[in-house]
Design a protein around this motif. Structure first.
Motif, short mmCIF file in Angstrom:
data_model
loop_
_atom_site.label_atom_id
_atom_site.label_comp_id
_atom_site.label_asym_id
_atom_site.label_seq_id
_atom_site.Cartn_x
_atom_site.Cartn_y
_atom_site.Cartn_z
N CYS A 99 0.87 -1.27 -0.15
CA CYS A 99 0.22 -0.10 -0.13
C CYS A 99 0.81 1.07 -0.21
CB CYS A 99 -0.88 0.04 1.18
SG CYS A 99 -2.03 1.35 1.54
N ASN A 100 0.46 2.20 -0.77
CA ASN A 100 1.27 3.43 -0.69
C ASN A 100 0.68 4.45 0.15
OD1 ASN A 100 2.91 2.34 -2.90
ND2 ASN A 100 1.80 3.36 -4.36
N HIS A 101 -0.40 4.23 1.02
CA HIS A 101 -0.96 5.46 1.78
C HIS A 101 0.09 5.31 3.11
CE1 HIS A 101 -4.53 6.00 -0.51
NE2 HIS A 101 -4.60 4.75 -0.66
N SER A 102 -0.26 6.33 3.93
CA SER A 102 0.42 6.60 5.24
C SER A 102 -0.77 7.05 6.23
CB SER A 102 1.36 7.61 5.01
OG SER A 102 0.96 8.92 4.45
N CYS A 103 -1.67 6.23 6.30
CA CYS A 103 -2.85 6.46 7.21
C CYS A 103 -2.28 6.37 8.54
CB CYS A 103 -3.84 5.34 7.04
SG CYS A 103 -4.80 5.34 5.48
N ILE B 66 -15.98 -0.18 0.64
CA ILE B 66 -15.12 0.93 0.76
C ILE B 66 -14.90 1.44 2.12
CG2 ILE B 66 -14.89 3.66 0.10
CD1 ILE B 66 -16.77 2.88 -2.47
N PRO B 67 -13.61 1.29 2.59
CA PRO B 67 -13.38 1.84 3.93
C PRO B 67 -13.36 3.20 4.27
CG PRO B 67 -11.57 0.92 2.89
CD PRO B 67 -12.40 1.00 1.90
N PHE B 68 -14.35 3.82 4.39
CA PHE B 68 -14.61 5.42 4.75
C PHE B 68 -13.86 5.74 5.83
CE2 PHE B 68 -18.17 5.05 1.91
CZ PHE B 68 -17.81 5.53 0.74
N LEU C 176 -10.76 12.86 9.44
CA LEU C 176 -10.29 12.13 8.28
C LEU C 176 -8.75 12.98 7.88
CD1 LEU C 176 -13.23 12.18 6.10
CD2 LEU C 176 -11.97 10.28 6.88
N LYS C 177 -8.64 14.08 8.42
CA LYS C 177 -7.20 14.67 8.07
C LYS C 177 -6.24 14.24 9.13
CE LYS C 177 -5.03 19.14 7.95
NZ LYS C 177 -5.04 20.69 7.89
N ALA C 178 -6.79 14.06 10.49
CA ALA C 178 -6.02 13.37 11.42
C ALA C 178 -5.56 12.09 11.11
CB ALA C 178 -6.40 13.51 12.77
N MET C 179 -6.45 11.35 10.29
CA MET C 179 -6.39 9.86 10.00
C MET C 179 -5.41 9.87 8.50
SD MET C 179 -10.06 8.38 10.00
CE MET C 179 -10.59 7.52 11.89
N ARG D 243 -6.58 10.74 5.75
CA ARG D 243 -7.55 9.99 4.70
C ARG D 243 -8.04 11.11 4.04
NH1 ARG D 243 -7.95 4.60 4.64
NH2 ARG D 243 -10.16 4.75 4.01
N PRO D 244 -8.49 10.98 2.65
CA PRO D 244 -9.12 11.98 1.80
C PRO D 244 -10.48 12.52 2.60
CG PRO D 244 -8.91 9.95 0.51
CD PRO D 244 -8.53 9.54 1.95
N GLY D 245 -10.49 13.60 2.86
CA GLY D 245 -11.23 14.61 3.62
C GLY D 245 -12.55 15.15 2.96
N ASN D 246 -12.91 15.06 1.76
CA ASN D 246 -13.75 15.67 0.96
C ASN D 246 -15.15 15.02 1.06
OD1 ASN D 246 -15.65 17.30 -0.51
ND2 ASN D 246 -14.19 17.81 -2.06
N GLN D 247 -15.76 14.73 2.16
CA GLN D 247 -16.97 13.63 2.40
C GLN D 247 -18.18 14.05 1.58
OE1 GLN D 247 -16.25 10.46 3.70
NE2 GLN D 247 -14.59 11.25 3.09
N GLU D 248 -18.37 15.58 1.54
CA GLU D 248 -19.37 16.09 0.84
C GLU D 248 -19.51 15.70 -0.82
OE1 GLU D 248 -21.62 20.44 -0.54
OE2 GLU D 248 -19.88 20.30 0.93
N LYS D 249 -18.17 15.44 -1.12
CA LYS D 249 -18.13 15.36 -2.90
C LYS D 249 -18.46 13.64 -2.72
CE LYS D 249 -15.10 15.38 -6.49
NZ LYS D 249 -13.53 16.13 -7.19
N VAL D 250 -17.90 12.91 -1.67
CA VAL D 250 -18.02 11.61 -1.51
C VAL D 250 -19.67 11.04 -1.54
CG1 VAL D 250 -17.74 9.40 -0.27
CG2 VAL D 250 -15.95 10.90 -0.48
N LEU D 251 -20.60 12.14 -0.97
CA LEU D 251 -21.75 11.85 -0.86
C LEU D 251 -22.45 12.17 -2.24
CD1 LEU D 251 -22.60 13.57 2.68
CD2 LEU D 251 -22.91 11.23 2.08
N GLN D 252 -22.10 13.18 -2.81
CA GLN D 252 -22.57 13.46 -4.18
C GLN D 252 -22.27 11.95 -5.13
OE1 GLN D 252 -20.60 17.10 -5.32
NE2 GLN D 252 -22.01 18.29 -3.89
#
Length: 447
Positions: A154-158, A266-268, A276-279, A281-290
């Motif tokens: 994995c390339n993430h750094s959660c 999808i692990p939100f 999400l910022k502290a985690m 992780r991507p933080g634009n949850q409004e866009k995710v809802l859309q």
């Protein structure tokens, strides 16, 4: 002339295996025992009969580490000849301090090192009369479904996770390698392919989406193209561990066309932008809802499952309420929830504002109660419909199975009445008559 005596077949050495952790670790165990069986080893179902025992450990959470240590201790007590592998293998010194007599310790994905350790402990039997391997390898799942791992790492750094430090950066398989394995599984009777990795959406990025030859064409190492190819094999294809990258939008039409199961895992993890910022992780949850709304407009049958963490450091009552409100808006079908706990080596350990255990518990209970109502409401839409159901267990007149909405072991089930003559692995039509918070109940329709 007297008849020559029949050649005597030497008893093959036997290896026992204890596999802990997630489906990705289960696939690792399958690869190891597939290799060992190809070399003539037998797999033992008991400690007593095994010449050596492999313990494939999990090292993600402290509770998982404790379970792994207990499994190692049990194997040492019951057998005494133990090889340790898997994610907790990176903590070799800790394991050695508790169990100095283990034969070998290897980390995750070190298949060759595990096999070499088995060779040293119990040399393979060179016997021409040992049965050959089945072409699909040895699976630890039932015959009718199988996990298919498409990449490692994995390339993430959660901030709450140490998986990249244990399993490394993303390393994708070539598309044709994945598809050849998928073909072998389907030919062997697998009805459902469960696609897994640490980050399924990132598949092929490290390969720069290179093409490889499969059948009469070339296929890109890219999620959309891989899914489209797998969708031609005639089996259910279910996607797990999907991050909501923009190109995930491209697989939704494949679901609407019936090439993939209309199911996304999808692990939100949270809904609050601050958490999400502290985690990390991507933080634009409004866009995710859309996007969720757009996905459902294209594929109304889409089922979304996810996992969340409550009690993350810095989570106030306001952030938690934001999460509950987000859940009401998202209306996810299947949800799991974990109470945050520190993981050795994770950056989140040093964050301020750690939440007391009693508040974590209280929030977890509120979260689960709220989601239970959402899940029950979502399941009601299936009542009166006829669904295809893959049978996992069958008795004389009843059976249990799963629809496209249900992944094995983590989601609900379909309880089937009047299932006369039904066998495990069958896909049958079921008229749904009842729904609760987790499961459906219906009647099998005559063929």
């Amino acid at each position: 002339m007297s008849k020559a005596p029949a050649p005597q077949t030497a008893a093959p050495p036997k290896v026992g295996i204890v596999s802990l952790g997630c489906p990705k670790a289960l696939v690792d165990s399958e690869r190891i025992i597939t290799k060992l069986r190809a070399e003539g080893y037998a797999i033992s179902g008991s400690y007593d009969a095994a010449d050596v025992v492999l313990v494939n450990t999990c090292g993600f959470l402290d509770s998982a580490k404790q379970e792994s240590l207990e499994a190692i201790g049990e194997a040492m007590q019951e057998n005494g000849r133990v090889i340790v592998t898997g994610c907790m293998g990176v903590e070799a010194e800790k394991i050695r301090s508790l169990f100095p007599d283990v034969l070998a310790i290897t980390g995750p994905q070190q298949y060759e090192a595990v096999v070499e350790a088995v060779h040293e402990a119990v040399p393979p039997a060179h016997d021409p009369f040992i049965d050959l391997m089945p072409p699909q390898g040895i699976k630890l799942t039932p015959r009718h479904y199988a996990y298919l791992k498409i990449s490692e790492g994995c390339n993430h750094s959660c901030s709450f996770c140490i998986i990249p430090s244990m399993r490394g950066k993303l390393k994708s398989r070539q598309a044709n390698d994945v598809l050849f394995e998928a073909e072998r599984l389907v030919r062997a009777g697998v009805k459902e392919l469960l696609v897994i990795s640490q980050d399924t959406s990132a598949y092929g990025i490290d390969l720069k989406h290179a093409e490889s030859q499969w059948r009469e064409r070339k296929v890109k190492a890219r999620l959309t193209e891989l899914c489209e190819a797998m969708g031609s094999l005639g089996a259910w294809v279910r996607l797990h561990y999907v991050y909501p990258y923009p190109h995930v939008d491209e697989v939704i039409p494949l679901m609407a066309e019936g090439k993939l199961l209309p199911y996304l895992d999808i692990p939100f993890q949270h809904g609050s932008p601050k958490i999400l910022k502290a985690m990390r992780r991507p933080g634009n949850q409004e866009k995710v809802l859309q996007r969720i709304s757009a996905w459902r407009s294209i594929c109304p049958d889409l089922v979304i499952r996810s996992t969340f963490i409550v009690g993350f450091p810095g989570e106030t009552e306001e952030e938690f309420q934001f999460l509950l409100d987000w859940m009401q808006e998202a209306q996810l079908d299947r949800v799991g929830c974990f109470k945050y706990e520190n993981v050795d080596g994770a950056a989140a350990n040093d964050l301020p504002g750690h939440v007391p255990d009693d508040i974590k518990q209280e929030r977890w209970e509120r979260f689960m109660a709220a989601q239970q109502q959402i899940s029950a409401s979502r399941l009601k839409r299936f009542v009166g419909r006829t669904l295809d159901v893959l049978v996992d267990d069958a008795k004389k007149t009843t059976a249990t199975g799963r629809s496209y909405a249900d992944a094995p072991e983590i989601d609900g089930v379909v309880k089937i009445r009047k299932a006369i003559g039904v066998k495990v692995g069958d896909i049958i039509k079921v008229k749904i008559e009842k729904a609760d918070a987790y499961d459906l109940t219906g009647t099998a329709l005559p063929v």
